[in-house]
Design a protein around this motif. Structure first.
Motif, PDB file in Angstrom:
ATOM      1  N   GLY A   1      29.728   8.122 -10.383  1.00 52.27           N
ATOM      2  CA  GLY A   1      29.975   9.308  -9.571  1.00 52.27           C
ATOM      3  C   GLY A   1      29.391  10.547 -10.221  1.00 52.27           C
ATOM      4  N   ASP A   2      30.243  11.516 -10.560  1.00 55.09           N
ATOM      5  CA  ASP A   2      29.757  12.745 -11.196  1.00 55.09           C
ATOM      6  C   ASP A   2      29.060  12.454 -12.523  1.00 55.09           C
ATOM      7  OD1 ASP A   2      30.848  14.199  -9.130  1.00 55.09           O
ATOM      8  OD2 ASP A   2      32.655  14.752 -10.232  1.00 55.09           O
ATOM      9  N   GLY A   3      29.524  11.417 -13.211  1.00 52.80           N
ATOM     10  CA  GLY A   3      28.915  11.074 -14.496  1.00 52.80           C
ATOM     11  C   GLY A   3      29.490  11.832 -15.664  1.00 52.80           C
ATOM     12  N   ASP A   4      29.794  13.102 -15.458  1.00 51.66           N
ATOM     13  CA  ASP A   4      30.329  13.902 -16.559  1.00 51.66           C
ATOM     14  C   ASP A   4      31.841  14.035 -16.448  1.00 51.66           C
ATOM     15  OD1 ASP A   4      30.296  15.533 -14.341  1.00 51.66           O
ATOM     16  OD2 ASP A   4      28.939  17.010 -15.169  1.00 51.66           O
ATOM     17  N   VAL A   5      32.445  14.446 -17.546  1.00 56.64           N
ATOM     18  CA  VAL A   5      33.904  14.495 -17.663  1.00 56.64           C
ATOM     19  C   VAL A   5      34.303  15.891 -18.098  1.00 56.64           C
ATOM     20  CG1 VAL A   5      35.868  13.613 -19.004  1.00 56.64           C
ATOM     21  CG2 VAL A   5      34.081  12.045 -18.208  1.00 56.64           C
ATOM     22  N   VAL A   6      35.310  16.470 -17.433  1.00 55.26           N
ATOM     23  CA  VAL A   6      35.753  17.816 -17.785  1.00 55.26           C
ATOM     24  C   VAL A   6      37.143  17.837 -18.417  1.00 55.26           C
ATOM     25  CG1 VAL A   6      34.308  18.878 -16.022  1.00 55.26           C
ATOM     26  CG2 VAL A   6      36.678  18.256 -15.462  1.00 55.26           C
ATOM     27  N   LYS A   7      37.824  16.682 -18.400  1.00 55.95           N
ATOM     28  CA  LYS A   7      39.168  16.646 -18.978  1.00 55.95           C
ATOM     29  C   LYS A   7      39.516  15.218 -19.354  1.00 55.95           C
ATOM     30  CE  LYS A   7      43.887  18.293 -17.935  1.00 55.95           C
ATOM     31  NZ  LYS A   7      44.737  18.895 -16.873  1.00 55.95           N
ATOM     32  N   VAL A   8      40.182  15.041 -20.503  1.00 59.50           N
ATOM     33  CA  VAL A   8      40.651  13.728 -20.946  1.00 59.50           C
ATOM     34  C   VAL A   8      42.096  13.884 -21.427  1.00 59.50           C
ATOM     35  CG1 VAL A   8      40.325  11.826 -22.583  1.00 59.50           C
ATOM     36  CG2 VAL A   8      38.326  12.996 -21.620  1.00 59.50           C
ATOM     37  N   GLU A   9      42.954  12.948 -21.030  1.00 61.60           N
ATOM     38  CA  GLU A   9      44.363  12.968 -21.442  1.00 61.60           C
ATOM     39  C   GLU A   9      44.772  11.583 -21.925  1.00 61.60           C
ATOM     40  OE1 GLU A   9      46.462  15.738 -18.195  1.00 61.60           O
ATOM     41  OE2 GLU A   9      44.888  14.430 -17.405  1.00 61.60           O
ATOM     42  N   LEU A  10      45.786  11.561 -22.762  1.00 56.73           N
ATOM     43  CA  LEU A  10      46.279  10.309 -23.368  1.00 56.73           C
ATOM     44  C   LEU A  10      47.777  10.188 -23.143  1.00 56.73           C
ATOM     45  CD1 LEU A  10      45.479   8.979 -26.922  1.00 56.73           C
ATOM     46  CD2 LEU A  10      47.842   9.507 -26.327  1.00 56.73           C
ATOM     47  N   LYS A  11      48.230   8.967 -22.837  1.00 58.45           N
ATOM     48  CA  LYS A  11      49.663   8.717 -22.678  1.00 58.45           C
ATOM     49  C   LYS A  11      50.048   7.518 -23.528  1.00 58.45           C
ATOM     50  CE  LYS A  11      51.407   7.042 -18.800  1.00 58.45           C
ATOM     51  NZ  LYS A  11      51.912   6.920 -17.419  1.00 58.45           N
TER      52      LYS A  11
END
Length: 565
Positions: free
Chosen positions: A490-500
């Motif tokens: 899709g967009d290919g790029d990432v603007v946010k990452v979260e961990l649980k």
């Protein structure tokens, strides 16, 4: 040439491109950068001078002057990088003791960071604006887009300091610009190694880097007199007899990762290239704080710096001053039929994937292999976007020169270029550049140097078996977790990452580190398995449940079962 945070080893990066270049790297976030400006030869052709580096400059000192090439970057009266940093990791290089008298060094001068802090006398005798009087400069940044066996890309201030009184502006005008006649003017410069000397109140200083914790300590070493550069750093805990070696991280930053928490105060022992060992007893206190500076009581006094041989490559043509090209607006996750104008160059091997190590400033590895298959590119600021453009996909094509096919090919952004020659500048891998050519015309196209091209952003599509993948970075531990995110469709790029964490309802936000790497620093150890949630630029959220197992290991890949439809 400069990167101020990532192992850019990460870093940075500049590359041998298909043009004669003035290289400059300005530091931002972590990382390092690449600079291109070109000179077209006569009507025919061009292509990068393939300039092999000279032998490494070592800690030997004599009266002999050696030949080099010089350029400048940054503000005309500035210290080089916009943030007054550079690929060595130093900050405020515009202030004492450097006072802006700084330079990028090409490979045999920068030496993968081991040349950081070394000192040189530099002078020039031609053109007429040169004073032929030596000035002292410090290596604080990197340039691996050399135009000669030895290439100093100086701060604007240092470059002007080689001029006769009142002639500094005239001297700085000698570089590369688009103009009406083809004359190449690159300053011939001589240099010799000299010992670094600092004011008496300037002591060896240690900066504890951000994210340091009891299991991960990273420190930057600066203001070492004598040799100036450092080839070994060891740490000793209070009450211990054991010196623990630190690993070189990037630039002048050294680090240690340990499963057993370290206890301060720490003594630091540094070894210079000339073999001198200097011990700063209890230099780092028990209650050390990350992102803090600790000044020792030690000043080195021995020898080092650089001197060596030379080779030069001049292009027939064109002229003057690194072009100050403002970037275009950021390219966003908007998709349409419209083509936009850009300029294209290439770097690395003619049929290669770009960087010699098949990596790049996004942190990806093996970009010569599936799914990228070498169809990769550096993007300038509005394309790379401080790493948030990593992984995005573009169609690119060219219609001129005659070797161009005018048929689009898809490239992935995997690297950065912060010295553009246009508002939008793609510095493509040799393989990707050649793919825009007519059949059998790829070599002819690569010889064209700089070309006009067209681009548009497209959605990334990967083969069905390619899933979003996470690489847990070296040095990770329960208090410090860093992960590289790749192969996002899709967009290919990432603007946010979260961990649980397992059993928790809380999504902990990670901080962008450099390139496509995101990290979490926590005083309370985190426990796996972890679920990871990524958000793309168009706000699509994707959750990889329990993708990082409880017994995860650093420097390991973990493949999810998810992908953008």
């Amino acid at each position: 040439m400069a990167l101020s945070s990532p192992p850019i080893n990460t870093v940075q990066q500049h590359h041998p491109t298909a043009i004669a270049a003035i290289a400059a790297m300005a530091s931002s976030s972590l990382l390092l950068a690449c600079a291109v400006a070109a000179a077209m030869v006569s009507a025919v052709s061009c292509g990068p001078p393939k300039v092999p580096p000279g032998p490494n400059i070592t800690a030997t000192y004599d009266e002999k002057w050696l030949e080099a090439k010089a350029t400048w970057y940054g503000a005309a009266h500035g210290a080089g990088p916009k943030d007054n940093g550079g690929a060595c990791g130093y900050k405020d290089v515009d202030k004492a003791p450097f006072l802006g008298m700084n330079s990028c060094g090409s490979d045999p001068i920068f030496k993968d960071g081991k040349g950081c802090g070394s000192c040189f006398e530099v002078k020039c005798s031609k053109p007429d604006a040169c004073s032929d009087k030596p000035v002292m400069i410090h290596i604080t940044d990197m340039n691996d887009e050399p135009i000669a066996a030895y290439h100093f890309d100086l701060s604007g201030l240092a470059f002007g300091a080689m001029a006769k009184e009142g002639k500094d502006e005239e001297l700085r005008k000698c570089g590369i610009i688009d103009m009406q006649f083809r004359r190449a003017i690159v300053i011939d410069m001589q240099f010799r190694g000299v010992k670094c000397k600092y004011p008496a109140d300037t002591k060896i200083t240690f900066h504890i880097e951000k994210a340091s914790n009891p299991n991960y300590l990273a420190l930057l070493v600066k203001y070492v007199a004598g040799d100036g550069d450092v080839v070994g750093v060891d740490l000793k805990e209070k009450g211990s007899e054991e010196w623990k070696p630190l690993n070189e991280s990037w630039g002048a930053v050294w680090r240690i990762d340990t499963p057993k928490p370290l206890k301060g105060p720490f003594s630091i022992r540094i070894t210079t290239e000339g073999g001198e060992k200097i011990v700063a007893d209890d230099a780092i206190p028990d209650d050390l704080k990350a992102d803090s500076v600790y000044k020792s009581n030690q000043m080195a006094s021995s020898c080092l710096l650089l001197a060596c041989v030379v080779a030069a490559a001049m292009v027939s043509v064109v002229s003057c001053g690194p072009p100050k090209v403002p970037p275009g607006p950021n390219i966003t996750a908007a998709y349409g039929e419209e083509w936009m104008e850009a300029r294209g160059t290439w770097y690395g091997k003619p049929k290669g994937a770009g960087p010699d190590d098949n990596g790049g400033a996004c942190g990806y590895k093996d970009v010569d292999k599936a799914p990228f298959l070498g169809m990769t590119s550096c993007g300038n600021d509005p394309i790379f976007k401080d790493g948030k453009g990593c992984g995005s996909c573009f169609e690119v094509k060219c219609s001129k020169p005659e070797a161009c096919s005018d048929k689009p090919v898809i490239v992935y952004i995997t690297d950065m270029n912060t010295e553009p020659i246009a508002a939008y500048h793609f510095d493509l891998s040799g393989h990707a550049f050649g793919a825009m050519a007519k059949e059998g015309k790829d070599e002819e196209l690569r010889k064209a140097g700089i070309i006009d091209m067209q681009f548009r952003r497209v959605r990334c599509k990967y083969p069905g078996e390619t899933k979003i993948t996470f690489h847990v970075e070296k040095g990770c531990n329960p208090n410090y977790f860093a992960v590289l995110v790749k192969y996002v469709g899709g967009d290919g790029d990432v603007v946010k990452v979260e961990l649980k964490e397992k059993g928790s309802e809380e999504w902990k936000p990670l901080t962008e580190s450099w390139g496509a790497i995101w990290r979490l620093d926590t005083p309370k150890p985190i426990k796996g398995p972890y679920s990871i949630r990524v958000t793309t630029e168009s706000d699509q959220k994707l959750v990889a449940n329990d993708v990082i197992p409880e017994n995860w290991k650093p420097d390991t890949l973990y493949k999810s079962e998810i992908q953008v439809d």
